[in-house]
Enzyme design. Structure first.
Site, PDB file in Angstrom:
ATOM      1  N   ASP A  31      -8.392 -11.716  20.334  1.00 33.64           N
ATOM      2  CA  ASP A  31      -7.042 -12.025  19.831  1.00 33.64           C
ATOM      3  C   ASP A  31      -7.200 -12.594  18.426  1.00 33.64           C
ATOM      4  OD1 ASP A  31      -4.313 -12.359  19.678  1.00 33.64           O
ATOM      5  OD2 ASP A  31      -4.267 -14.217  20.826  1.00 33.64           O
TER       6      ASP A  31
HETATM    7  N1  ATP Z   1      -9.465 -27.004  19.708  1.00 36.37           N
HETATM    8  C1  ATP Z   1      -8.596 -26.824  18.731  1.00 36.37           C
HETATM    9  N2  ATP Z   1      -8.882 -27.228  17.485  1.00 36.37           N
HETATM   10  C2  ATP Z   1      -8.010 -27.070  16.470  1.00 36.37           C
HETATM   11  N3  ATP Z   1      -6.809 -26.522  16.613  1.00 36.37           N
HETATM   12  C3  ATP Z   1      -6.447 -26.084  17.837  1.00 36.37           C
HETATM   13  C4  ATP Z   1      -7.307 -26.202  18.953  1.00 36.37           C
HETATM   14  N4  ATP Z   1      -6.660 -25.680  20.022  1.00 36.37           N
HETATM   15  C5  ATP Z   1      -5.465 -25.276  19.587  1.00 36.37           C
HETATM   16  N5  ATP Z   1      -5.324 -25.518  18.270  1.00 36.37           N
HETATM   17  C6  ATP Z   1      -4.144 -25.266  17.431  1.00 36.37           C
HETATM   18  O1  ATP Z   1      -3.037 -24.961  18.256  1.00 36.37           O
HETATM   19  C7  ATP Z   1      -2.620 -23.608  18.021  1.00 36.37           C
HETATM   20  C8  ATP Z   1      -2.234 -22.992  19.341  1.00 36.37           C
HETATM   21  O2  ATP Z   1      -3.351 -23.012  20.239  1.00 36.37           O
HETATM   22  P1  ATP Z   1      -3.899 -21.676  20.890  1.00 36.37           P
HETATM   23  O3  ATP Z   1      -4.116 -20.679  19.837  1.00 36.37           O
HETATM   24  O4  ATP Z   1      -5.019 -22.030  21.782  1.00 36.37           O
HETATM   25  O5  ATP Z   1      -2.719 -21.294  21.800  1.00 36.37           O
HETATM   26  P2  ATP Z   1      -1.585 -20.191  21.688  1.00 36.37           P
HETATM   27  O6  ATP Z   1      -1.888 -19.158  20.673  1.00 36.37           O
HETATM   28  O7  ATP Z   1      -0.329 -20.923  21.571  1.00 36.37           O
HETATM   29  O8  ATP Z   1      -1.723 -19.741  23.092  1.00 36.37           O
HETATM   30  P3  ATP Z   1      -1.594 -18.382  23.813  1.00 36.37           P
HETATM   31  O9  ATP Z   1      -1.246 -17.368  22.767  1.00 36.37           O
HETATM   32  O10 ATP Z   1      -2.901 -18.168  24.471  1.00 36.37           O
HETATM   33  O11 ATP Z   1      -0.531 -18.767  24.721  1.00 36.37           O
HETATM   34  C9  ATP Z   1      -3.798 -22.926  17.332  1.00 36.37           C
HETATM   35  O12 ATP Z   1      -3.365 -21.873  16.523  1.00 36.37           O
HETATM   36  C10 ATP Z   1      -4.383 -24.079  16.520  1.00 36.37           C
HETATM   37  O13 ATP Z   1      -3.628 -24.273  15.349  1.00 36.37           O
HETATM   38 MG    MG Z   2      -3.449 -18.802  19.350  1.00 36.07          MG
END
Ligand code: ATP
Ligand code: MG
Length: 268
Positions: free
Chosen positions: A185
């Site tokens: 992704d």
């Molecule tokens: N461990 C981390 N360190 C830094 N930033 C993080 C971390 N986890 C999440 N983030 C921030 O939060 C945002 C969203 O998290 P993540 O990408 O895991 O989920 P998502 O895209 O919302 O989830 P999904 O699409 O799987 O539902 C990321 O783009 C990043 O900016």
């Molecule tokens: Mg994400």
């Protein structure tokens, strides 16, 4: 059930701050000291989050700047994955000129991921699995039209799927020759960048990591970065830089398009 009920307790003086609602419906929270993130999934989403936990744990020792798993809880209500914060800002927050400066470093990080010996990766993200998933999403009439290319929104998803099916023999043969550990992704919000040095610090959101054709990542990277570019030269420069870094002399545009068009059918 509110996602906040599944967050683990933290020391006095710190709180969880809602950061975003993921497109998958997960809730993401940032710890107030900035040192950790928590992703919460309700109900059946917990199984998916467990897949992300396993992949995050697996990738962490490879030193690519991906997060360590700090905590994990699962119950019949859902699950919560706590990861150590990766420093920096998401690449999607950068201006076009800063993204272009950060780009070689992002391309290099993807290359380092793809260079992990694929035989040692226990996670499957193969075309046959993803195609079956797309067929299931389409059969359930669950395609989210917002994820589709505007020019595909008027076309019935079964027709889109059939077009891709016609290419399967070619794509499966290519995949067999070009199998790597993919992020799965590889969109801009999932690459973190130091806003001062404009170097990639790491990658997050590893729920789809697995063995796949390396074009899976190229396709999402290039397509997603289009949302940032401010002129016609920048995407061309990014494409050139990406394929040079990966030592690909003649990029295969039809293969890029195939994976770009398959992706929106696999969510739902
Ligand atoms: N461990 C981390 N360190 C830094 N930033 C993080 C971390 N986890 C999440 N983030 C921030 O939060 C945002 C969203 O998290 P993540 O990408 O895991 O989920 P998502 O895209 O919302 O989830 P999904 O699409 O799987 O539902 C990321 O783009 C990043 O900016
Ligand atoms: Mg994400």
């Amino acid at each position: 059930m509110d996602t906040a009920n599944l967050l683990p307790p933290i020391p006095l003086g710190k709180t969880w701050i809602r950061a975003s609602e993921g497109e998958s419906g997960d809730a993401v929270y940032r710890r107030s000291d900035g040192a950790a993130f928590a992703k919460v999934s309700l109900g059946e989403g917990a199984a998916q989050l467990d897949e992300e936990r396993r992949r995050t744990e697996w990738l962490a020792p490879f030193d690519l700047g991906s997060p360590a798993v700090l905590d994990w809880h699962a119950s019949s209500d859902g699950a919560c994955l706590v990861t150590r914060a990766v420093a920096g800002v998401p690449a999607s927050d950068l201006s076009a000129s800063d993204l272009l400066k950060a780009w070689p470093s992002i391309a290099g990080r993807v290359k380092a991921l793809h260079e992990i010996p694929v035989a040692g990766c226990p996670f499957v993200r193969s075309l046959s699995v993803m195609f079956d998933r797309a067929a299931d999403v389409v059969a359930r009439n669950a395609v989210n039209p917002d994820f589709l290319d505007p020019e595909h929104q008027a076309i019935p998803p079964p027709v889109l799927l059939d077009r891709l099916r016609a290419q399967l023999p070619t794509r499966l043969a290519q995949e067999a020759r070009d199998l790597v550990v993919c992020h799965g992704d590889a969109c801009m919000p999932n690459f973190m960048v130091d806003p001062e040095t404009l170097r990639c610090t790491g990658l997050v959101d590893l729920g789809r990591l697995g063995r796949a054709d390396r074009y899976v990542d190229f396709s999402l990277l290039l397509a997603n970065a289009r949302e940032t570019w401010a002129n016609a030269d920048q995407p061309l420069a990014a494409r050139k830089s990406l394929f040079e870094a990966h030592r690909i002399a003649t990029p295969d545009d039809e293969r890029l398009a195939f994976y770009l068009h398959l992706d929106p059918l696999t969510w739902g």
